[in-house]
Design a protein around this motif. Sequence first.
Motif, mmCIF file in Angstrom:
data_model
loop_
_atom_site.group_PDB
_atom_site.id
_atom_site.type_symbol
_atom_site.label_atom_id
_atom_site.label_comp_id
_atom_site.label_asym_id
_atom_site.label_seq_id
_atom_site.Cartn_x
_atom_site.Cartn_y
_atom_site.Cartn_z
ATOM 1 N N SER A 142 -1.318 -4.150 6.906
ATOM 2 C CA SER A 142 -2.174 -3.605 5.843
ATOM 3 C C SER A 142 -2.585 -4.686 4.853
ATOM 4 O O SER A 142 -3.747 -4.762 4.448
ATOM 5 C CB SER A 142 -1.445 -2.488 5.092
ATOM 6 N N VAL A 143 -1.655 -5.525 4.476
ATOM 7 C CA VAL A 143 -1.946 -6.608 3.531
ATOM 8 C C VAL A 143 -2.913 -7.604 4.173
ATOM 9 O O VAL A 143 -3.847 -8.082 3.525
ATOM 10 C CB VAL A 143 -0.643 -7.298 3.059
ATOM 11 N N GLY A 144 -2.700 -7.892 5.449
ATOM 12 C CA GLY A 144 -3.610 -8.794 6.165
ATOM 13 C C GLY A 144 -5.043 -8.281 6.145
ATOM 14 O O GLY A 144 -5.989 -9.055 5.971
ATOM 15 N N GLN A 159 -1.232 -12.697 -0.032
ATOM 16 C CA GLN A 159 -0.488 -11.784 0.837
ATOM 17 C C GLN A 159 0.945 -11.608 0.343
ATOM 18 O O GLN A 159 1.462 -10.488 0.314
ATOM 19 C CB GLN A 159 -0.481 -12.309 2.271
ATOM 20 N N GLN A 160 1.561 -12.720 -0.029
ATOM 21 C CA GLN A 160 2.939 -12.630 -0.506
ATOM 22 C C GLN A 160 3.033 -11.807 -1.790
ATOM 23 O O GLN A 160 3.936 -10.979 -1.938
ATOM 24 C CB GLN A 160 3.524 -14.029 -0.716
ATOM 25 N N VAL A 161 2.090 -12.018 -2.709
ATOM 26 C CA VAL A 161 2.109 -11.254 -3.961
ATOM 27 C C VAL A 161 1.897 -9.770 -3.678
ATOM 28 O O VAL A 161 2.600 -8.915 -4.237
ATOM 29 C CB VAL A 161 1.062 -11.794 -4.964
ATOM 30 N N LEU A 162 0.944 -9.437 -2.799
ATOM 31 C CA LEU A 162 0.729 -8.027 -2.465
ATOM 32 C C LEU A 162 1.968 -7.406 -1.808
ATOM 33 O O LEU A 162 2.318 -6.267 -2.101
ATOM 34 C CB LEU A 162 -0.486 -7.865 -1.550
ATOM 35 N N LEU A 163 2.635 -8.164 -0.950
ATOM 36 C CA LEU A 163 3.852 -7.651 -0.326
ATOM 37 C C LEU A 163 4.954 -7.444 -1.360
ATOM 38 O O LEU A 163 5.666 -6.434 -1.333
ATOM 39 C CB LEU A 163 4.328 -8.575 0.794
ATOM 40 N N ILE A 164 5.098 -8.372 -2.290
ATOM 41 C CA ILE A 164 6.091 -8.229 -3.364
ATOM 42 C C ILE A 164 5.792 -6.966 -4.176
ATOM 43 O O ILE A 164 6.687 -6.169 -4.471
ATOM 44 C CB ILE A 164 6.135 -9.481 -4.261
ATOM 45 N N LEU A 165 4.523 -6.788 -4.527
ATOM 46 C CA LEU A 165 4.134 -5.582 -5.277
ATOM 47 C C LEU A 165 4.415 -4.315 -4.470
ATOM 48 O O LEU A 165 4.927 -3.322 -4.995
ATOM 49 C CB LEU A 165 2.654 -5.649 -5.649
ATOM 50 N N SER A 166 4.100 -4.359 -3.194
ATOM 51 C CA SER A 166 4.340 -3.202 -2.337
ATOM 52 C C SER A 166 5.833 -2.901 -2.221
ATOM 53 O O SER A 166 6.252 -1.748 -2.352
ATOM 54 C CB SER A 166 3.753 -3.471 -0.944
ATOM 55 N N PHE A 167 6.643 -3.936 -2.005
ATOM 56 C CA PHE A 167 8.088 -3.738 -1.856
ATOM 57 C C PHE A 167 8.707 -3.206 -3.146
ATOM 58 O O PHE A 167 9.542 -2.297 -3.114
ATOM 59 C CB PHE A 167 8.790 -5.042 -1.470
ATOM 60 N N THR A 168 8.315 -3.762 -4.279
ATOM 61 C CA THR A 168 8.888 -3.271 -5.540
ATOM 62 C C THR A 168 8.418 -1.857 -5.829
ATOM 63 O O THR A 168 9.172 -1.044 -6.360
ATOM 64 C CB THR A 168 8.562 -4.210 -6.718
ATOM 65 N N GLY A 169 7.183 -1.557 -5.445
ATOM 66 C CA GLY A 169 6.690 -0.186 -5.616
ATOM 67 C C GLY A 169 7.488 0.802 -4.783
ATOM 68 O O GLY A 169 7.915 1.851 -5.274
#
Length: 195
Positions: A142-144, A159-169
């Motif tokens: 999805s991030v890709g 991508q890394q920032v979006l994944l971090i945001l997604s994981f913390t969410g």
Amino acid sequence: MDIYKQLEDLTLSNQLSLEEIPNIDLYMDQVIQLFESKFSSSKRNDDEKVLTKTMINNYAKGKLLFPIKNKKYSKDHILLIAMIYQMKSALSISDVGKTLKGINHQVSEGDIQLEEFYGSYLRLMEKNVELFEEFISSQQNSVGEEINNKEVSEADYLQQVLLILSFTGMSNFFRKAAEKMVDNLVWKEENKDEA
């Protein structure tokens, strides 16, 4: 970006198995040593402590554990400490205490076989690791798709920032769900005490 390489070191399936816990009572230092040897790979840095005397004393004072006898911890105490270890990063100690209150009472009264309950917990954690890995794969795809038109050097960071945001969410979603369940947790013995 290889998210799997980064998450490889998490040792998500690292749980204290029933076979790793001695069938003899242990002193506090032995309990700490057991947890350090098992979970040291899960520490974020070398300064972090897996378990300390203060933590164990606070668990006992907060009644997260049924009473300790002769300064020795039984296998059931160790199983409870393992569950506390997993919950304490997401829930307050008060919430952990409320969650385990009925379990502690039932263990003290001999109404529950904690090893059997803990085995169920371990099987659920194995399934959770599989679900987590599937979620990671889905999120990475999805991030890709979200970042597909960015320059390569910028895309990796974004991508890394979006994944971090997604994981913390997602972490917040699960923590809030757990807190809601704690708030609504009713143990049948509590109702008897109030009657």
